[in-house]
Motif scaffolding. Structure first.
Motif, PDB file in Angstrom:
ATOM      1  N   VAL A 225      -3.143  -6.440  -7.109  1.00  0.00           N
ATOM      2  CA  VAL A 225      -2.498  -7.159  -5.992  1.00  0.00           C
ATOM      3  C   VAL A 225      -3.143  -6.747  -4.657  1.00  0.00           C
ATOM      4  O   VAL A 225      -3.433  -7.607  -3.808  1.00  0.00           O
ATOM      5  N   LEU A 226      -3.400  -5.437  -4.496  1.00  0.00           N
ATOM      6  CA  LEU A 226      -4.001  -4.955  -3.241  1.00  0.00           C
ATOM      7  C   LEU A 226      -5.395  -5.550  -3.035  1.00  0.00           C
ATOM      8  O   LEU A 226      -5.741  -5.975  -1.923  1.00  0.00           O
ATOM      9  N   VAL A 227      -6.176  -5.603  -4.110  1.00  0.00           N
ATOM     10  CA  VAL A 227      -7.547  -6.133  -4.008  1.00  0.00           C
ATOM     11  C   VAL A 227      -7.515  -7.640  -3.740  1.00  0.00           C
ATOM     12  O   VAL A 227      -8.196  -8.137  -2.834  1.00  0.00           O
ATOM     13  N   VAL A 228      -6.705  -8.349  -4.525  1.00  0.00           N
ATOM     14  CA  VAL A 228      -6.653  -9.816  -4.400  1.00  0.00           C
ATOM     15  C   VAL A 228      -6.167 -10.238  -3.007  1.00  0.00           C
ATOM     16  O   VAL A 228      -6.695 -11.181  -2.407  1.00  0.00           O
ATOM     17  N   THR A 229      -5.163  -9.512  -2.491  1.00  0.00           N
ATOM     18  CA  THR A 229      -4.615  -9.899  -1.180  1.00  0.00           C
ATOM     19  C   THR A 229      -5.365  -9.244  -0.014  1.00  0.00           C
ATOM     20  O   THR A 229      -5.079  -9.540   1.144  1.00  0.00           O
ATOM     21  N   GLY A 230      -6.316  -8.345  -0.343  1.00  0.00           N
ATOM     22  CA  GLY A 230      -7.091  -7.676   0.715  1.00  0.00           C
ATOM     23  C   GLY A 230      -6.226  -6.814   1.618  1.00  0.00           C
ATOM     24  O   GLY A 230      -6.467  -6.721   2.820  1.00  0.00           O
ATOM     25  N   THR A 231      -5.203  -6.189   1.021  1.00  0.00           N
ATOM     26  CA  THR A 231      -4.261  -5.383   1.813  1.00  0.00           C
ATOM     27  C   THR A 231      -4.784  -3.967   2.024  1.00  0.00           C
ATOM     28  O   THR A 231      -5.226  -3.324   1.075  1.00  0.00           O
ATOM     29  N   GLY A 232      -4.691  -3.486   3.256  1.00  0.00           N
ATOM     30  CA  GLY A 232      -5.038  -2.098   3.576  1.00  0.00           C
ATOM     31  C   GLY A 232      -6.529  -1.862   3.731  1.00  0.00           C
ATOM     32  O   GLY A 232      -7.361  -2.690   3.333  1.00  0.00           O
ATOM     33  N   THR A 233      -6.835  -0.715   4.342  1.00  0.00           N
ATOM     34  CA  THR A 233      -8.228  -0.298   4.503  1.00  0.00           C
ATOM     35  C   THR A 233      -8.346   1.146   4.012  1.00  0.00           C
ATOM     36  O   THR A 233      -7.335   1.859   3.954  1.00  0.00           O
ATOM     37  N   PRO A 234      -9.563   1.604   3.658  1.00  0.00           N
ATOM     38  CA  PRO A 234      -9.708   2.990   3.169  1.00  0.00           C
ATOM     39  C   PRO A 234      -9.164   4.027   4.151  1.00  0.00           C
ATOM     40  O   PRO A 234      -8.639   5.059   3.751  1.00  0.00           O
TER      41      PRO A 234
ATOM     42  N   LEU B 128       0.840  -1.206   0.000  1.00  0.00           N
ATOM     43  CA  LEU B 128       0.000   0.000   0.000  1.00  0.00           C
ATOM     44  C   LEU B 128       0.874   1.256   0.000  1.00  0.00           C
ATOM     45  O   LEU B 128       0.588   2.231  -0.715  1.00  0.00           O
ATOM     46  N   ALA B 129       1.972   1.232   0.785  1.00  0.00           N
ATOM     47  CA  ALA B 129       2.878   2.385   0.846  1.00  0.00           C
ATOM     48  C   ALA B 129       3.472   2.672  -0.532  1.00  0.00           C
ATOM     49  O   ALA B 129       3.539   3.821  -0.977  1.00  0.00           O
ATOM     50  N   VAL B 130       3.895   1.620  -1.223  1.00  0.00           N
ATOM     51  CA  VAL B 130       4.493   1.781  -2.553  1.00  0.00           C
ATOM     52  C   VAL B 130       3.426   2.269  -3.545  1.00  0.00           C
ATOM     53  O   VAL B 130       3.694   3.133  -4.389  1.00  0.00           O
ATOM     54  N   PHE B 131       2.207   1.745  -3.405  1.00  0.00           N
ATOM     55  CA  PHE B 131       1.100   2.161  -4.273  1.00  0.00           C
ATOM     56  C   PHE B 131       0.813   3.659  -4.076  1.00  0.00           C
ATOM     57  O   PHE B 131       0.689   4.415  -5.047  1.00  0.00           O
ATOM     58  N   LEU B 132       0.743   4.097  -2.821  1.00  0.00           N
ATOM     59  CA  LEU B 132       0.407   5.499  -2.538  1.00  0.00           C
ATOM     60  C   LEU B 132       1.525   6.450  -2.972  1.00  0.00           C
ATOM     61  O   LEU B 132       1.258   7.513  -3.539  1.00  0.00           O
ATOM     62  N   SER B 133       2.784   6.068  -2.716  1.00  0.00           N
ATOM     63  CA  SER B 133       3.888   6.960  -3.111  1.00  0.00           C
ATOM     64  C   SER B 133       3.945   7.088  -4.636  1.00  0.00           C
ATOM     65  O   SER B 133       4.201   8.169  -5.168  1.00  0.00           O
ATOM     66  N   ASN B 134       3.660   5.992  -5.334  1.00  0.00           N
ATOM     67  CA  ASN B 134       3.668   6.059  -6.801  1.00  0.00           C
ATOM     68  C   ASN B 134       2.431   6.775  -7.343  1.00  0.00           C
ATOM     69  O   ASN B 134       2.470   7.316  -8.447  1.00  0.00           O
TER      70      ASN B 134
ATOM     71  N   THR C 160       1.347   4.210 -14.772  1.00  0.00           N
ATOM     72  CA  THR C 160      -0.061   3.800 -14.927  1.00  0.00           C
ATOM     73  C   THR C 160      -0.164   2.272 -14.884  1.00  0.00           C
ATOM     74  O   THR C 160      -1.020   1.715 -14.188  1.00  0.00           O
ATOM     75  N   ILE C 161       0.735   1.616 -15.625  1.00  0.00           N
ATOM     76  CA  ILE C 161       0.731   0.138 -15.646  1.00  0.00           C
ATOM     77  C   ILE C 161       1.032  -0.400 -14.245  1.00  0.00           C
ATOM     78  O   ILE C 161       0.369  -1.310 -13.751  1.00  0.00           O
ATOM     79  N   PHE C 162       2.034   0.216 -13.605  1.00  0.00           N
ATOM     80  CA  PHE C 162       2.390  -0.203 -12.245  1.00  0.00           C
ATOM     81  C   PHE C 162       1.197  -0.082 -11.295  1.00  0.00           C
ATOM     82  O   PHE C 162       0.897  -1.007 -10.529  1.00  0.00           O
ATOM     83  N   LEU C 163       0.497   1.075 -11.356  1.00  0.00           N
ATOM     84  CA  LEU C 163      -0.627   1.299 -10.432  1.00  0.00           C
ATOM     85  C   LEU C 163      -1.760   0.305 -10.697  1.00  0.00           C
ATOM     86  O   LEU C 163      -2.382  -0.195  -9.748  1.00  0.00           O
ATOM     87  N   CYS C 164      -2.019   0.012 -11.973  1.00  0.00           N
ATOM     88  CA  CYS C 164      -3.090  -0.951 -12.306  1.00  0.00           C
ATOM     89  C   CYS C 164      -2.748  -2.340 -11.753  1.00  0.00           C
ATOM     90  O   CYS C 164      -3.582  -2.979 -11.101  1.00  0.00           O
ATOM     91  N   LEU C 165      -1.510  -2.779 -12.013  1.00  0.00           N
ATOM     92  CA  LEU C 165      -1.107  -4.120 -11.555  1.00  0.00           C
ATOM     93  C   LEU C 165      -1.085  -4.196 -10.027  1.00  0.00           C
ATOM     94  O   LEU C 165      -1.545  -5.174  -9.429  1.00  0.00           O
ATOM     95  N   THR C 166      -0.588  -3.131  -9.397  1.00  0.00           N
ATOM     96  CA  THR C 166      -0.507  -3.129  -7.927  1.00  0.00           C
ATOM     97  C   THR C 166      -1.902  -3.041  -7.304  1.00  0.00           C
ATOM     98  O   THR C 166      -2.145  -3.635  -6.241  1.00  0.00           O
ATOM     99  N   ALA C 167      -2.818  -2.314  -7.967  1.00  0.00           N
ATOM    100  CA  ALA C 167      -4.200  -2.238  -7.461  1.00  0.00           C
ATOM    101  C   ALA C 167      -4.812  -3.640  -7.441  1.00  0.00           C
ATOM    102  O   ALA C 167      -5.516  -4.007  -6.486  1.00  0.00           O
TER     103      ALA C 167
END
Lengths: 83, 140
Positions: B48-57, A33-39, B39-46
């Motif tokens: 990963v975040l959804v699939v792994t259920g990482t983080g909260t709003p 999440l940290a890497v996602f937010l910084s990017n 953009t590609i990085f953010l899409c792929l990482t998003a």
């Protein structure tokens, strides 16, 4: 000194601060999440720079170099998430 | 030893990034290349975040997230300058100078985050700085 050397030095000094700051934040936040937010911040900042310089993204969505850009995005993801 | 495999994967991925960036920025403005690859990085990482259920709003407004946003500004400045440098100069000079961030981050960690400075670690930092300086052909 050549301009690209100055740019490289600035890049080194600025980027040196990223890992320590993220390290502090990662005590509370998951690393992905940290890497996602910084990017995300970088995404917005670069978007502003593109707008300010009057550049257009559209011509590069279907460009001979687009597959390379795609590869960069994938490698960036692998590099950052595994790191 | 599991982590070692991931370090090697990251190393290979990063190792390929610089020459690829250099090729791309010969034809594409660095900021545009960075924007699209991010953009590609953010899409792929998003995904990963959804699939792994990482983080909260609520995480995105936490005090730690504010530190991340500051880090994001330094990241933006650093990477934009790095891409500009790659557009203008040789990979063999730009990458080693930029690579000094490993030394810079270590020094900041020791100076401000209370990380221990041992003789071995100090020697490692000095040798790494010397190696990067020499690899850059003494241009830094």
């Amino acid at each position: 000194m050549r301009r690209y050397v100055w740019l490289s030095l600035f890049a080194f000094l600025s980027y040196s601060l990223v890992a320590p700051l993220l390290s502090i934040a990662m005590a509370d936040l998951p690393s992905t999440l940290a890497v996602f937010l910084s990017n995300s911040v970088m995404f917005v900042t670069v978007g502003i720079v593109i707008r300010y310089r009057g550049l257009s993204v559209r011509p590069y969505l279907w460009h001979p170099r687009t597959p390379y850009i795609l590869a960069m995005g994938v490698l960036l993801t692998i590099g950052l998430l595994t790191y | 030893m599991d982590y070692l495999l991931w370090v090697i994967v990251a190393l290979v991925a990063y190792g390929l990034m610089a020459p690829l960036t250099s090729v791309v920025t010969s034809d594409v403005p660095p900021a545009v290349a960075l924007f699209l690859s991010t953009t590609i990085f953010l899409c792929l990482t998003a995904v990963v975040l959804v699939v792994t259920g990482t983080g909260t709003p609520s995480d995105i407004t936490s005090p730690s997230a504010q530190i991340v946003y500051i880090a994001g500004l330094f990241l933006s400045a650093g990477i934009l300058a790095y891409y500009q440098a790659l557009e203008r100069g040789p990979v063999s000079v730009v990458v080693p100078i930029y690579g000094l961030f490993i030394v810079g981050s270590s020094i900041i960690g020791i100076a401000f985050l209370g990380e221990e400075l041992t003789a071995t670690r100090a020697a490692g930092i000095v040798v790494a700085a010397a190696a990067i300086y020499l690899a850059a052909g003494g241009e830094a």
